[in-house]
Each structure stands twice: as structure tokens, then as C-alpha cells.
Scaffold this motif. Structure first.
Motif, PDB file in Angstrom:
ATOM      1  N   HIS A   1       5.429   0.764 -14.193  1.00 23.56           N
ATOM      2  CA  HIS A   1       6.578  -0.260 -14.347  1.00 23.56           C
ATOM      3  C   HIS A   1       7.516   0.257 -13.413  1.00 23.56           C
ATOM      4  CE1 HIS A   1       4.674  -3.892 -16.373  1.00 23.56           C
ATOM      5  NE2 HIS A   1       4.221  -3.365 -17.037  1.00 23.56           N
ATOM      6  N   ASP A   2       7.707   1.452 -13.774  1.00 28.63           N
ATOM      7  CA  ASP A   2       8.639   2.711 -12.960  1.00 28.63           C
ATOM      8  C   ASP A   2       9.403   2.180 -11.392  1.00 28.63           C
ATOM      9  OD1 ASP A   2      10.493   4.422 -12.411  1.00 28.63           O
ATOM     10  OD2 ASP A   2       8.725   6.406 -12.892  1.00 28.63           O
ATOM     11  N   THR A   3      10.748   2.113 -11.986  1.00 33.04           N
ATOM     12  CA  THR A   3      10.576   1.120 -10.752  1.00 33.04           C
ATOM     13  C   THR A   3      12.027   1.753  -9.626  1.00 33.04           C
ATOM     14  OG1 THR A   3      13.096  -0.049 -11.905  1.00 33.04           O
ATOM     15  CG2 THR A   3      10.953  -1.526 -11.464  1.00 33.04           C
ATOM     16  N   CYS A   4      11.552   3.340 -10.713  1.00 36.43           N
ATOM     17  CA  CYS A   4      12.898   4.277  -9.769  1.00 36.43           C
ATOM     18  C   CYS A   4      11.868   4.954  -9.177  1.00 36.43           C
ATOM     19  CB  CYS A   4      13.248   5.573 -10.641  1.00 36.43           C
ATOM     20  SG  CYS A   4      14.129   4.552 -11.751  1.00 36.43           S
TER      21      CYS A   4
ATOM     22  N   ARG B   1       8.730  -1.474  -4.092  1.00 28.99           N
ATOM     23  CA  ARG B   1       8.964  -3.339  -3.762  1.00 28.99           C
ATOM     24  C   ARG B   1      10.466  -3.825  -4.150  1.00 28.99           C
ATOM     25  NH1 ARG B   1       4.382  -5.157  -6.406  1.00 28.99           N
ATOM     26  NH2 ARG B   1       5.204  -5.062  -7.981  1.00 28.99           N
ATOM     27  N   GLU B   2      10.961  -2.735  -5.209  1.00 24.14           N
ATOM     28  CA  GLU B   2      12.463  -2.984  -5.371  1.00 24.14           C
ATOM     29  C   GLU B   2      13.534  -2.587  -4.007  1.00 24.14           C
ATOM     30  OE1 GLU B   2      15.411  -2.710  -9.068  1.00 24.14           O
ATOM     31  OE2 GLU B   2      13.517  -3.503  -9.115  1.00 24.14           O
ATOM     32  N   GLN B   3      12.942  -1.634  -3.035  1.00 24.89           N
ATOM     33  CA  GLN B   3      13.788  -1.487  -2.572  1.00 24.89           C
ATOM     34  C   GLN B   3      13.908  -2.365  -1.234  1.00 24.89           C
ATOM     35  OE1 GLN B   3      15.764   1.179  -1.529  1.00 24.89           O
ATOM     36  NE2 GLN B   3      15.583   1.779  -3.513  1.00 24.89           N
TER      37      GLN B   3
ATOM     38  N   PHE C   1       5.252   9.954  -4.096  1.00 26.76           N
ATOM     39  CA  PHE C   1       3.919   9.481  -5.296  1.00 26.76           C
ATOM     40  C   PHE C   1       4.805   8.566  -6.217  1.00 26.76           C
ATOM     41  CE2 PHE C   1       1.288  12.025  -4.500  1.00 26.76           C
ATOM     42  CZ  PHE C   1      -0.510  11.531  -4.400  1.00 26.76           C
ATOM     43  N   SER C   2       5.357   7.600  -5.696  1.00 27.80           N
ATOM     44  CA  SER C   2       5.716   6.337  -6.704  1.00 27.80           C
ATOM     45  C   SER C   2       5.481   5.072  -6.682  1.00 27.80           C
ATOM     46  CB  SER C   2       7.463   5.868  -5.870  1.00 27.80           C
ATOM     47  OG  SER C   2       8.045   7.002  -5.635  1.00 27.80           O
ATOM     48  N   SER C   3       5.604   4.223  -7.501  1.00 24.62           N
ATOM     49  CA  SER C   3       4.735   3.135  -7.742  1.00 24.62           C
ATOM     50  C   SER C   3       4.996   1.815  -7.044  1.00 24.62           C
ATOM     51  CB  SER C   3       5.386   2.430  -9.367  1.00 24.62           C
ATOM     52  OG  SER C   3       6.870   1.863  -9.539  1.00 24.62           O
TER      53      SER C   3
ATOM     54  N   PHE D   1       1.217  -1.168   0.024  1.00 30.95           N
ATOM     55  CA  PHE D   1       0.142   0.618   0.130  1.00 30.95           C
ATOM     56  C   PHE D   1       0.985   1.303   0.107  1.00 30.95           C
ATOM     57  CE2 PHE D   1      -2.870   3.057   1.473  1.00 30.95           C
ATOM     58  CZ  PHE D   1      -3.905   3.060   1.030  1.00 30.95           C
ATOM     59  N   HIS D   2       0.637   1.847  -0.983  1.00 31.53           N
ATOM     60  CA  HIS D   2       1.555   3.566  -0.680  1.00 31.53           C
ATOM     61  C   HIS D   2       0.193   4.821  -1.023  1.00 31.53           C
ATOM     62  CE1 HIS D   2       0.675   3.403  -5.285  1.00 31.53           C
ATOM     63  NE2 HIS D   2       1.326   2.200  -5.542  1.00 31.53           N
ATOM     64  N   ASN D   3       0.830   5.702  -1.072  1.00 37.33           N
ATOM     65  CA  ASN D   3       0.210   7.279  -1.258  1.00 37.33           C
ATOM     66  C   ASN D   3      -0.806   7.509  -1.946  1.00 37.33           C
ATOM     67  OD1 ASN D   3       1.728   7.668   0.913  1.00 37.33           O
ATOM     68  ND2 ASN D   3       3.186   9.106   0.273  1.00 37.33           N
ATOM     69  N   GLY D   4      -0.770   6.670  -3.392  1.00 31.45           N
ATOM     70  CA  GLY D   4      -1.192   6.826  -4.026  1.00 31.45           C
ATOM     71  C   GLY D   4      -2.763   5.490  -4.379  1.00 31.45           C
TER      72      GLY D   4
END
Length: 412
Positions: free
Chosen positions: A196-199, A211-213, A204-206, A13-16
Motif C-alpha cells: 500500500h506504500d504510495t511513496c 499509480r499515484e503519479q 523498487f516502488s509499489s 507492470f514495474h521492476n518488482g
């Protein structure tokens, strides 16, 4: 009483997601928001990074009133099965007025999405012919659908028909049409990051970037994601990180290898479109090193990596052709298993239990005897998948696994 439904994975779950819930309430005036959430395995063909009860808690603490698990058979299906399961589950509850979902389309393009969904739902001869032609040229199925739509709808906007969230939006709209669901679609434009953005991009990050982190093979630096998630989610993720409580597909490498040894010669049990994959898996098994490496080895030009990973997930979890046939007979929504709810949503729970046209599960022990065989088989798949997930999680974190039958409802 107005109620809105959201179909999601919250992985994590994230801000988006929080913005989506808040905007859904604002646009619909809903008294309650129900989240239908994937369980321990997700649609891209992988285990969820965090277990479903932790993710359900994140949702409940940040705007959702009720969280229901999307049955496994829908959660690990193609976009079409995923959407059908979520739509039919929400509609089957008998209390949901709106289906809210995000997309990359602008408000001026919403009408184009609705017109395209109508074409998908009806599948004209022109569309079928264009689809068949694209498949014969060796296109992957998603690309073939995109090409067929571009040829038959008149739109020249390839980007509109290729973004992952727009594709899923089309499937939601199509499922509403085909099932004659009484859900009013509410489209909310996605903010900033590509699916799909992994940055990481600040607030507001995907989910992919987060998950990458979380799954960083070295020590993850959770401070990098602090601004991308609500404060309560950050606290839960931090506690979980300390015990190694996040999972990736590669943590299932050994059990997947065993499943491949057992099943690659029994292709008749599985769906016909995977026959070529079975053959390649059997021929390349000696080169197997881990899940990610083997998936890359199996991928071809006319298949997406997601479809390969779903194939491997189906093998791992013993989901067979007959299970998809059974799921289709109940619209991929065999039951509604409640994971948790807020105390303030007690009137909503009463309404669901009195109006639902599909079985509502609050206790698994009671469901064993109440479900008919088809629904019971599909619930068993869910239970076994979660048991495997908990076993791998336990071996990584050192905590004792919590079996499904011992899980109490979340009650906030």
C-alpha cells in the motif's frame, strides 16, 4: 517442458514484477511463464489504471511468454475468489507445473504460511468458533480471520498474518489444497516496498505509488517513475499519458450514480452480506458527489474500504448474486481467454490447446457458439465491463473505443 504460472494485475507492470518473473525462472527452471492477469477492473474494486491489452504488452515485453485474462468474476471477487479463479484456471490448462507468488514472509516463515493455509482449507471447529466470535465483536472479515488464525495456529506473528501479500499467499495455498491442484507453490520474497506504500522508492516502488503519479490530477511527472519500471514500460506509459489514457474510479462517477439510482432498491439480486451497504447507499444517495467520496461515506468500522469499493464495482457492472453462484460452479475459472503471447511460445500454445480442461478462447466470435450457457453468461459480463471501460477511456482520451470483438491477439 516446465511451465510456471503467475497470477497478477500488473497495474501497472514495474521492476518488482520483472524481478518476480526472472526469479521464478531461476528457481523453477521453467521454460515458459504464463501470467494470468486481471482485466479492466481489479480486485481492490476499481478500474485498472491502464487497459488490459496495454498491460499485457508490458508483461510480454518483460518476461511473460503467454498472458491470459483472469475472468472478471474472479478479478473483482474477494481474495478467496480471486485466488480460486487464478489457481483453477492455471491448473485447468493442463500444462502448468508451478504457481509462483510473492509474499512478505522470510524463507523461515514459509512453513508457517503452509500450515496456516492447511488450517484455512480445513476450517476446524476451533477456527470457526474463533472467527464467529471476532465477527460478533464487530471486526471486519479480514481482521476476524486474522484474529481467529492467531488464536488457533499458535503463532504470535500478527504482521505475518496481516500483510496483504501474505494474505493472498494464504489464499493461493488454500485454493491449491481445496481444488487438489497439481501446482507446486513457489514463494518469492517481495523486495522492499509495502503493497500500500504510495511513496516512490527508486528502482523498487509499489504499483500503488506508481499509480499515484499516473493519476495525478495535475500534470503527472513521469520522470519520477522512470527508475521504477522497465524502459519499455516507461515508453508505453509516456505515450499513454500524452492522450490521457489512464483511468481512476472517479472517472466512472456519473455511470456509478446511474447504477445506484437503478439498483439500490433491488437488494435481493445481490449477495446477502451487502444488504446493510444497500441500505446505507439508498439513505445517503442525496449526498453523492463522486465515487471516492461516496465510498468513504459508506464505510463503517467493520468493513474495509476495499470491500465497499468492490460492492460499488459489482453494482456498476451488474454482477449479481446468481453470477457468483454460477462462477462457483465452475471454480471461478469458466474459460481461459488468451490476450497475447510471444512467438517463441508457439509450443506452449499448442500444448495448452491440446491439454486444457477448460475452454480456451482466442477469438470471441467463435466463443459465442462454443460455450455452454453458464460460461457464456460470465464471458458476457467480461465483454460488457470492457465496453464500459473503453467508453470512459474514449471520452477521456478522444480516441475511438476498441470493442472486444475487434481486438486482435497480441503477438510479439
Amino acid at each position: 517442458m516446465k511451465t510456471a504460472g503467475i497470477i497478477a494485475e500488473y497495474n501497472p507492470f514495474h521492476n518488482g514484477h520483472q524481478f518476480h518473473i526472472e526469479e521464478t525462472r531461476r528457481q523453477t527452471g521453467a521454460d515458459y511463464v504464463i501470467a494470468v492477469m486481471s482485466g479492466d477492473f481489479v480486485q481492490r474494486g476499481a478500474p485498472a489504471a491502464a487497459d488490459k491489452f496495454l498491460r499485457a504488452q508490458m508483461a510480454l515485453e518483460n518476461g511473460a511468454d503467454l498472458v491470459i485474462e483472469l475472468p472478471l468474476i474472479a478479478a473483482v471477487s474477494s481474495a478467496e475468489g480471486f485466488a480460486e479463479g487464478g489457481v483453477c484456471l492455471l491448473d485447468g490448462l493442463g500444462v502448468v507445473d508451478f504457481l509462483s507468488f510473492g509474499c512478505e514472509a522470510s524463507e523461515s516463515e514459509f512453513g508457517t504460511l503452509e500450515e496456516t493455509a492447511l488450517l484455512l482449507a480445513n476450517e476446524t471447529e476451533e477456527y470457526k468458533e474463533a472467527l464467529s466470535c471476532a465477527l460478533k465483536k464487530g471486526c471486519s472479515y479480514p481482521n476476524a480471520v486474522q484474529d481467529a488464525l492467531l488464536k488457533t495456529t499458535g503463532t504470535k506473528n500478527r504482521k505475518l498474518l496481516s500483510s496483504p501479500n501474505n494474505i493472498l499467499a494464504l489464499q493461493y495455498l488454500k485454493a491449491i489444497i481445496r481444488s487438489n491442484a497439481s501446482l507446486k507453490p513457489v514463494m518469492i520474497r517481495r523486495r522492499r516496498n509495502d503493497y500500500h506504500d504510495t511513496c516512490l522508492h527508486g528502482s523498487f516502488s509499489s504499483a500503488s505509488a506508481i499509480r499515484e503519479q499516473l493519476l495525478n490530477p495535475d500534470t503527472p511527472d513521469l520522470s519520477l517513475i522512470r527508475s521504477a519500471v522497465p524502459e519499455s514500460v516507461f515508453a508505453l506509459l509516456s505515450d499513454t499519458s500524452e492522450t490521457g489514457g489512464f483511468l481512476s474510479a472517479d472517472h466512472f462517477t456519473d455511470v456509478l450514480y446511474y447504477a445506484l439510482l437503478e439498483k439500490t432498491g433491488r437488494h435481493s439480486l445481490y449477495e446477502p452480506e451487502n444488504r446493510d451497504l444497500f441500505g446505507r447507499a439508498r439513505r445517503h444517495l442525496e449526498y453523492y458527489r463522486n465515487w471516492a467520496q461516496f465510498a468513504a461515506l459508506l464505510k463503517t468500522r467493520n468493513q474495509t474500504m476495499t470491500s465497499v469499493n468492490r460492492f460499488l464495482t459489482h453494482l456498476l457492472l451488474n454482477i449479481q448474486k446468481e453470477d457468483f453462484l454460477a462462477a462457483g460452479s465452475v471454480s471461478f475459472a469458466p474459460y481461459a481467454r488468451i490476450l497475447g503471447f510471444r512467438k517463441s511460445a508457439a509450443p506452449l500454445i499448442d500444448a495448452v490447446q491440446s491439454r486444457s480442461r477448460i475452454p480456451v478462447i482466442t477469438r470471441l466470435s467463435a466463443a459465442d457458439h462454443a460455450l455452454e450457457p453458464v460460461r457464456s453468461r460470465l464471458l458476457d459480463l467480461n465483454i460488457h465491463a470492457s465496453a464500459l471501460y473503453q467508453h470512459i477511456l474514449s471520452s477521456r482520451s478522444g480516441r475511438a473505443p476498441v470493442l472486444e470483438y475487434r481486438r486482435p491477439l497480441l503477438y510479439l
